[in-house]
Enzyme design. Structure first.
Site, PDB file in Angstrom:
ATOM      1  N   CYS A  89       0.810  -1.221   0.000  1.00  0.00           N
ATOM      2  CA  CYS A  89       0.000   0.000   0.000  1.00  0.00           C
ATOM      3  C   CYS A  89       0.838   1.263   0.000  1.00  0.00           C
ATOM      4  O   CYS A  89       0.355   2.326  -0.398  1.00  0.00           O
ATOM      5  CB  CYS A  89      -0.940   0.010   1.205  1.00  0.00           C
ATOM      6  N   HIS A 338      -8.912   3.590  -1.954  1.00  0.00           N
ATOM      7  CA  HIS A 338      -7.503   3.222  -1.716  1.00  0.00           C
ATOM      8  C   HIS A 338      -6.985   2.482  -2.937  1.00  0.00           C
ATOM      9  O   HIS A 338      -7.027   1.251  -2.997  1.00  0.00           O
ATOM     10  CB  HIS A 338      -7.434   2.338  -0.473  1.00  0.00           C
ATOM     11  N   CYS A 368      -0.193   2.205   6.701  1.00  0.00           N
ATOM     12  CA  CYS A 368       0.138   0.806   6.949  1.00  0.00           C
ATOM     13  C   CYS A 368       0.360   0.099   5.624  1.00  0.00           C
ATOM     14  O   CYS A 368      -0.233   0.443   4.606  1.00  0.00           O
ATOM     15  CB  CYS A 368      -0.978   0.128   7.745  1.00  0.00           C
TER      16      CYS A 368
END
Length: 382
Positions: A89, A338, A368
């Site tokens: 991510c 996201h 994260c």
């Protein structure tokens, strides 16, 4: 040490899953922001040193070094290389770090950092699923070293989100209230035009498609995810399609091309902890970054922390004792999506524009990442 400056930052709208950008090839989605970046800043396209693009699940239309493909699909110089980065991510936030390090080392002067993800076409974990016919179910349990250290249960983001909610005594209601607020902040930001300067419309999509005019009552009706008893889709980030990019240059490039810097890269670092917990690393990573930078949270005017799940920023807010009113002020990934490899520079683009809108000086970004990792970037608006 030389300084690294942010000259420009932009992003596409976030297209909801199966929404207005669902049919756009990954190379064209990334090419759109690259073309706009080059056209807006007047640097000859053959004088860029490198294109660093984050991307996850690099198969199908995202395979083959998508950073290089996006640049070429934009019709830009054959002479400029590209590198694709996967820190899960945090991939495009890491692209900013690599770009800044190249500038600070004096080896490069003009670098693009960004990312792209087409999650409608290539859903999350597609690379893992593509390996199943070859006899590999996940990247962990086949490893003797991994199993000996962590057991044969692979880490999952849903499990981690639930573990965090339990450890920090977060109720389902608290998670839903945070998530509802994320949507309300995003809807307000859109209504007030806060994203207008950072978004470059594409394929008739002019604004983020993902924010929802939902309610706490509707969220309370959602089923739990994968054995959780607090985590639902309503308190989770949305899959979406998007790209984002930033222009990062040296002081010499500022003078050579008569550019005006908008921000300075004040600090970059990355830390990690227990991969089974997976999503808690922003907490120690932020503490580490502040210590390295000689700062406290009182010095930070705005924060962007990725809302992978509501429990992640809620735990971070508790541990860092920071003001929610100055965190993800325009909503986060629960409302705005996201897009994995594009999220890092997407968030930083919003952070820069919001610092400019509010007159703040320092902005901190963290997120994260798979493997229990977390990048932290502190930028100083100029």
């Amino acid at each position: 040490m030389a300084e690294a400056y942010i000259v420009d930052a932009l992003r596409s709208p976030t297209g909801r899953r199966k929404g207005g950008l669902a049919h756009v090839h990954g190379a064209d989605l990334g090419a759109h922001v690259l073309r706009q970046l080059v056209e807006r800043n007047g640097i000859p396209d053959n004088e860029y040193d490198d294109v660093l693009f984050g991307c996850v699940d690099t198969i199908g239309p995202l395979a083959g070094d998508i950073a290089r493909t996006c640049w070429l699909a934009a019709g830009l110089s054959d002479e400029v290389p590209g590198t694709t980065i996967d820190r899960q991510c945090g991939s495009s936030q890491q692209s900013v770090h690599f770009a800044a390090q190249a500038i600070m080392s004096g080896t490069m002067d003009v670098v693009v950092a960004g990312g792209v993800q087409t999650m409608t076409q290539i859903p999350i974990s597609s690379a893992m699923m593509a390996a199943e016919p070859l006899g590999f179910s996940d990247p962990f349990t086949g490893s003797k070293g991994w199993v000996a250290r962590y057991g044969d249960q692979p880490p999952t983001q849903f499990r981690s989100a639930q573990m965090i909610a339990d450890k920090w005594n977060l109720s389902r209601r608290e998670l839903e209230e945070f998530s509802y607020d994320s949507h309300q902040r995003a809807l307000r930001a859109i209504a007030e035009g806060r994203f207008d300067r950072e978004i470059v419309p594409l394929e008739g999509v002019t604004m983020d498609e993902t924010p929802r005019d939902t309610s706490l009552e509707k969220m309370a009706e959602l089923d739990f995810l994968f054995g959780c008893d607090k985590v639902t889709a309503g308190v989770s980030s949305q899959t979406c399609d998007a790209s984002s990019a930033m222009l990062i240059v040296s002081e010499q490039a500022l003078k050579r091309y008569n550019l005006t810097p908008r921000a300075r890269i004040h600090h970059i670092s990355v830390r990690a902890e227990d991969p089974i917990w997976m999503l808690t690393a922003p907490i120690p990573a932020t503490r580490y970054a502040l210590k390295k930078a000689g700062m406290t949270m009182n010095d930070i005017d705005l924060v962007e922390i990725n809302e992978a799940f509501a429990s992640v920023p809620l735990a971070w807010l508790k541990e860092l004792d920071y003001d929610h009113a100055k965190t993800n002020v325009n909503g986060g990934a629960i409302a705005l999506g996201h897009p994995l490899g594009a999220t890092g520079t997407k968030l930083m683009t919003t952070l820069l524009h919001e610092l400019e809108r509010t007159g703040g000086r320092y902005g901190l970004q963290t997120m994260c990442e798979g493997g229990g990792q977390a990048n932290v970037t502190i930028i100083e608006k100029l």
